[in-house]
Scaffold this motif. Structure first.
Motif, PDB file in Angstrom:
ATOM      1  N   ALA A  47      -1.047   3.825  -8.809  1.00  0.00           N
ATOM      2  CA  ALA A  47      -2.019   4.610  -7.515  1.00  0.00           C
ATOM      3  C   ALA A  47      -1.261   4.647  -6.281  1.00  0.00           C
ATOM      4  N   MET A  48      -1.259   3.570  -5.713  1.00  0.00           N
ATOM      5  CA  MET A  48      -0.621   3.363  -4.062  1.00  0.00           C
ATOM      6  C   MET A  48       0.397   3.555  -3.856  1.00  0.00           C
ATOM      7  N   ALA A  49       1.153   2.696  -4.893  1.00  0.00           N
ATOM      8  CA  ALA A  49       2.347   2.991  -4.789  1.00  0.00           C
ATOM      9  C   ALA A  49       3.132   4.177  -5.040  1.00  0.00           C
ATOM     10  N   ALA A  50       2.439   5.267  -6.087  1.00  0.00           N
ATOM     11  CA  ALA A  50       2.866   6.658  -6.274  1.00  0.00           C
ATOM     12  C   ALA A  50       2.299   7.260  -4.964  1.00  0.00           C
ATOM     13  N   ARG A  51       1.409   7.637  -4.084  1.00  0.00           N
ATOM     14  CA  ARG A  51       1.418   7.682  -2.852  1.00  0.00           C
ATOM     15  C   ARG A  51       1.820   7.904  -1.544  1.00  0.00           C
ATOM     16  N   GLY A  52       2.567   5.570  -1.600  1.00  0.00           N
ATOM     17  CA  GLY A  52       3.643   5.766  -0.652  1.00  0.00           C
ATOM     18  C   GLY A  52       4.742   6.272  -1.342  1.00  0.00           C
ATOM     19  N   ARG A  53       5.713   6.769  -2.599  1.00  0.00           N
ATOM     20  CA  ARG A  53       6.704   7.704  -2.744  1.00  0.00           C
ATOM     21  C   ARG A  53       6.393   9.038  -2.288  1.00  0.00           C
ATOM     22  N   ASP A  54       5.064   9.624  -2.297  1.00  0.00           N
ATOM     23  CA  ASP A  54       5.138  10.655  -2.529  1.00  0.00           C
ATOM     24  C   ASP A  54       5.427  11.001  -0.659  1.00  0.00           C
ATOM     25  N   ALA A  55       5.137  10.142   0.405  1.00  0.00           N
ATOM     26  CA  ALA A  55       4.061  10.063   1.533  1.00  0.00           C
ATOM     27  C   ALA A  55       5.226  10.012   2.728  1.00  0.00           C
ATOM     28  N   ALA A  82       0.898  -1.081  -0.634  1.00  0.00           N
ATOM     29  CA  ALA A  82      -0.267  -0.274   0.121  1.00  0.00           C
ATOM     30  C   ALA A  82       0.865   0.804   0.277  1.00  0.00           C
ATOM     31  N   GLN A  83       0.888   1.822   0.720  1.00  0.00           N
ATOM     32  CA  GLN A  83       1.518   3.596   1.242  1.00  0.00           C
ATOM     33  C   GLN A  83       2.162   2.981   1.624  1.00  0.00           C
ATOM     34  N   GLY A  84       2.763   1.902   2.917  1.00  0.00           N
ATOM     35  CA  GLY A  84       4.218   2.078   3.275  1.00  0.00           C
ATOM     36  C   GLY A  84       3.801   1.741   4.767  1.00  0.00           C
ATOM     37  N   GLU A  85       2.665   2.076   5.232  1.00  0.00           N
ATOM     38  CA  GLU A  85       2.438   1.931   6.626  1.00  0.00           C
ATOM     39  C   GLU A  85       3.012   0.924   7.347  1.00  0.00           C
ATOM     40  N   PHE A  86       3.041   0.220   7.314  1.00  0.00           N
ATOM     41  CA  PHE A  86       3.168  -0.959   7.923  1.00  0.00           C
ATOM     42  C   PHE A  86       5.015  -1.151   7.937  1.00  0.00           C
ATOM     43  N   LEU A  87       5.650  -0.840   6.532  1.00  0.00           N
ATOM     44  CA  LEU A  87       6.781  -0.918   6.927  1.00  0.00           C
ATOM     45  C   LEU A  87       7.694   0.207   7.636  1.00  0.00           C
ATOM     46  N   ALA A  88       6.992   1.272   7.877  1.00  0.00           N
ATOM     47  CA  ALA A  88       6.980   2.646   8.093  1.00  0.00           C
ATOM     48  C   ALA A  88       7.630   2.102   9.924  1.00  0.00           C
ATOM     49  N   GLU A  89       6.189   1.615   9.926  1.00  0.00           N
ATOM     50  CA  GLU A  89       6.031   0.798  11.219  1.00  0.00           C
ATOM     51  C   GLU A  89       7.555  -0.518  11.786  1.00  0.00           C
ATOM     52  N   LEU A  90       7.492  -0.921  10.856  1.00  0.00           N
ATOM     53  CA  LEU A  90       8.675  -2.000  11.020  1.00  0.00           C
ATOM     54  C   LEU A  90       9.974  -1.112  11.261  1.00  0.00           C
ATOM     55  N   GLY A  91      10.120   0.040  10.240  1.00  0.00           N
ATOM     56  CA  GLY A  91      11.684   1.187  10.203  1.00  0.00           C
ATOM     57  C   GLY A  91      11.813   1.782  11.659  1.00  0.00           C
TER      58      GLY A  91
END
Length: 128
Positions: A120-128, A97-106
């Motif tokens: 579209a979702m990958a673009a949102r994740g890159r922009d976040a 998705a937008q990388g929320e789980f990855l951010a929590e792991l990080g």
């Protein structure tokens, strides 16, 4: 789910996980009892998955609370009870998705990478 096997080790023994996410369209989250791989069961067909990611997922679904940071924290809490995340690292999340789980792991210092099939979702994740 009886015909499905773990894509990593071939086991047919899974533990259903309630991660607070809707499962009607994507399948239930399960954890392989043998190797610890978490995946959806039953798996969507390739055709259903393409349609889902092209339309619903990056539109209405992505705007909902189901992929929020709070949900990522809840998912992480459930997993911490079942597996040693330090031993599981690095983590690869397919469908991040937008990388929320990855951010929590990080935030915990756990190495993690992700791939997202929805452009579209990958673009949102890159922009976040």
């Amino acid at each position: 789910m009886a015909d499905q096997t773990c894509n990593l080790c071939g086991s047919r023994v899974f533990e259903a996980l309630d991660l607070g996410e809707p499962v009607a369209r994507t399948g239930r989250n399960v954890l392989c009892a043998n190797c610890g791989l978490m995946f959806h069961a039953p798996a969507m067909s390739a055709e259903a998955m393409r349609a889902f990611y092209a339309a619903e997922y990056s539109g209405e679904y992505s705007a909902s609370e189901t992929i929020s940071r709070e949900l990522a924290r809840q998912r992480l809490a459930v997993l911490k009870q079942r597996i040693d995340l330090d031993r599981a690292a690095p983590v690869l999340e397919i469908g991040c998705a937008q990388g929320e789980f990855l951010a929590e792991l990080g935030a915990l210092g756990i190495a993690a990478e992700g791939v997202e099939p929805s452009r579209a979702m990958a673009a949102r994740g890159r922009d976040a």
